[in-house]
Design an enzyme around this catalytic site. Structure first.
Site, mmCIF file in Angstrom:
data_model
loop_
_atom_site.group_PDB
_atom_site.id
_atom_site.type_symbol
_atom_site.label_atom_id
_atom_site.label_comp_id
_atom_site.label_asym_id
_atom_site.label_seq_id
_atom_site.Cartn_x
_atom_site.Cartn_y
_atom_site.Cartn_z
ATOM 1 N N HIS A 44 0.832 -1.208 0.000
ATOM 2 C CA HIS A 44 0.000 0.000 0.000
ATOM 3 C C HIS A 44 0.868 1.260 0.000
ATOM 4 O O HIS A 44 1.659 1.461 0.911
ATOM 5 C CB HIS A 44 -0.877 -0.044 1.260
ATOM 6 C CG HIS A 44 -1.827 1.092 1.387
ATOM 7 N ND1 HIS A 44 -1.895 1.869 2.508
ATOM 8 C CD2 HIS A 44 -2.766 1.571 0.537
ATOM 9 C CE1 HIS A 44 -2.841 2.774 2.358
ATOM 10 N NE2 HIS A 44 -3.383 2.631 1.174
ATOM 11 N N ARG A 45 0.743 2.068 -1.043
ATOM 12 C CA ARG A 45 1.556 3.295 -1.234
ATOM 13 C C ARG A 45 3.049 2.938 -1.320
ATOM 14 O O ARG A 45 3.898 3.642 -0.771
ATOM 15 C CB ARG A 45 1.307 4.320 -0.127
ATOM 16 C CG ARG A 45 -0.176 4.620 0.113
ATOM 17 C CD ARG A 45 -0.410 5.688 1.166
ATOM 18 N NE ARG A 45 -1.806 5.747 1.558
ATOM 19 C CZ ARG A 45 -2.296 6.508 2.525
ATOM 20 N NH1 ARG A 45 -1.488 7.300 3.198
ATOM 21 N NH2 ARG A 45 -3.583 6.496 2.823
ATOM 22 N N HIS A 86 -0.362 10.785 -2.296
ATOM 23 C CA HIS A 86 -1.683 10.385 -1.806
ATOM 24 C C HIS A 86 -2.639 11.559 -1.678
ATOM 25 O O HIS A 86 -3.746 11.542 -2.207
ATOM 26 C CB HIS A 86 -1.579 9.669 -0.457
ATOM 27 C CG HIS A 86 -2.911 9.232 0.036
ATOM 28 N ND1 HIS A 86 -3.702 10.023 0.844
ATOM 29 C CD2 HIS A 86 -3.638 8.109 -0.203
ATOM 30 C CE1 HIS A 86 -4.842 9.404 1.091
ATOM 31 N NE2 HIS A 86 -4.824 8.228 0.462
HETATM 32 O O1 G3P Z 1 -5.997 0.829 -2.605
HETATM 33 C C1 G3P Z 1 -7.029 1.416 -1.900
HETATM 34 C C2 G3P Z 1 -6.601 2.280 -0.780
HETATM 35 O O2 G3P Z 1 -5.341 2.795 -1.022
HETATM 36 C C3 G3P Z 1 -7.594 3.387 -0.578
HETATM 37 O O3 G3P Z 1 -7.262 4.194 0.481
HETATM 38 O O4 G3P Z 1 -6.747 6.417 1.307
HETATM 39 O O5 G3P Z 1 -4.960 4.733 1.192
HETATM 40 O O6 G3P Z 1 -5.813 5.761 -0.881
HETATM 41 P P1 G3P Z 1 -6.133 5.324 0.506
HETATM 42 CA CA CA Z 2 -4.574 4.516 -2.406
#
Ligand code: G3P
Ligand code: CA
Length: 283
Positions: A44-45, A86
């Site tokens: 994630h990210r 983000h």
């Molecule tokens: O991949 C979905 C997730 O990243 C959505 O939440 O806020 O981390 O972009 P956010």
């Molecule tokens: Ca995301």
């Protein structure tokens, strides 16, 4: 009578919101019951616990770990360049301030996107989408989340994404996802070979179905036929919901279970992928 109706409505809403949470209390969170190959791990990210989120360092670390996919977020600069960040605002993860869309790429490149995370990342820059695609180069799958800003959706974003994917011949190693359906519809029209994912918060909330994406919707979410992934908020997951989506021919992912117990629960409920910050458990 009015009081009774109010009480029934409140009870239905509490049940609708609460039943997946109640359900999850009873899911095994101690031991994974599935084969490792049945669940893809999505950073994630980037590897956001090891390096500043959404930077080339975070992508590089995720590549080194060998994750199945790397998720990151994109916005559009004032001069129409796709950048990886983000928030629509610069303040949290860079030394800049204000809205991304008010700056040209050249101006955005002057900001430090690493120092907030640690001194060793001082001087890290906000990457462009093309820099990330150059780095990944098919070695993992990129899960690209398309964001928006206070003004609404970014105009011209879809054409820009499609052109970048084409120039890297990346159709096989890129999935574009968004909460905002119009991005997905338009990208599909421009290039039906690009894999698409729909992001949701909640769906099929019994006994009163409703869900959120960019907006609030009554009813159950039905994936359009050009969607290959549905990725939703992990707290809304139940095996029945996961199964019902899979039956419609889509893969199912959840964001963002981070504790070991939550990850094990989601995997045991049968998701195809977990989007997580916590890669220590696997790598
Ligand atoms: O991949 C979905 C997730 O990243 C959505 O939440 O806020 O981390 O972009 P956010
Ligand atoms: Ca995301």
């Amino acid at each position: 009578m009015a009081l009774l109706i109010i009480l029934i409505t409140i009870t239905l809403l509490i049940l609708s919101i609460g039943y997946p949470i109640l359900y999850q209390l009873f899911v095994n969170s101690n031991q994974i019951e599935r084969q490792p190959t049945e669940t893809q791990i999505i950073a994630h990210r980037g590897a956001s616990k090891l390096a500043p989120e959404n930077t080339l360092s975070a992508i590089e670390k995720a590549l080194e770990l060998g994750v199945d996919m790397i998720e990151f977020d994109i916005h559009l600069s004032k001069d129409g360049e796709i950048i990886v960040l983000h928030d629509e605002m610069l303040g949290r993860t860079t030394d800049g301030s204000g809205n991304v869309a008010d700056y040209t790429l050249k101006e955005l490149k002057t900001f430090d996107a690493g120092s907030w995370f640690g001194d060793e990342f001082k001087g890290e820059r906000i990457p462009m989408l093309k820099e990330v695609l150059t780095l990944v180069d098919g070695k993992s799958t990129c899960l690209i989340e398309v964001k928006w800003n206070q003004e609404g959706v970014y105009k011209g974003m879809e054409e820009n994404i499609v052109a970048e994917i084409k120039s890297f011949e990346a159709e096989n190693w890129v999935i574009v996802q968004s909460f905002e359906s119009s991005y997905l519809e338009n990208i599909n029209q421009l290039n039906p070979n690009i894999q698409l994912g729909k992001l949701l918060i909640g769906s099929w909330l019994l006994p009163v179905p409703f869900y959120f994406d960019y907006q609030f919707h009554w009813g159950k979410f039905t994936p359009p036929n050009y969607i290959s992934w549905v990725n939703f908020y992990s707290k809304r997951a139940t095996p029945l919901y996961i199964k019902s989506l899979k039956k419609k021919g889509v893969k199912v992912g959840v964001f963002t279970p981070n504790s070991e117990k939550d990850l094990i629960k989601q995997i045991n409920m049968g998701v195809d992928a977990v989007i997580t910050d916590n890669l220590d458990i696997y790598y």
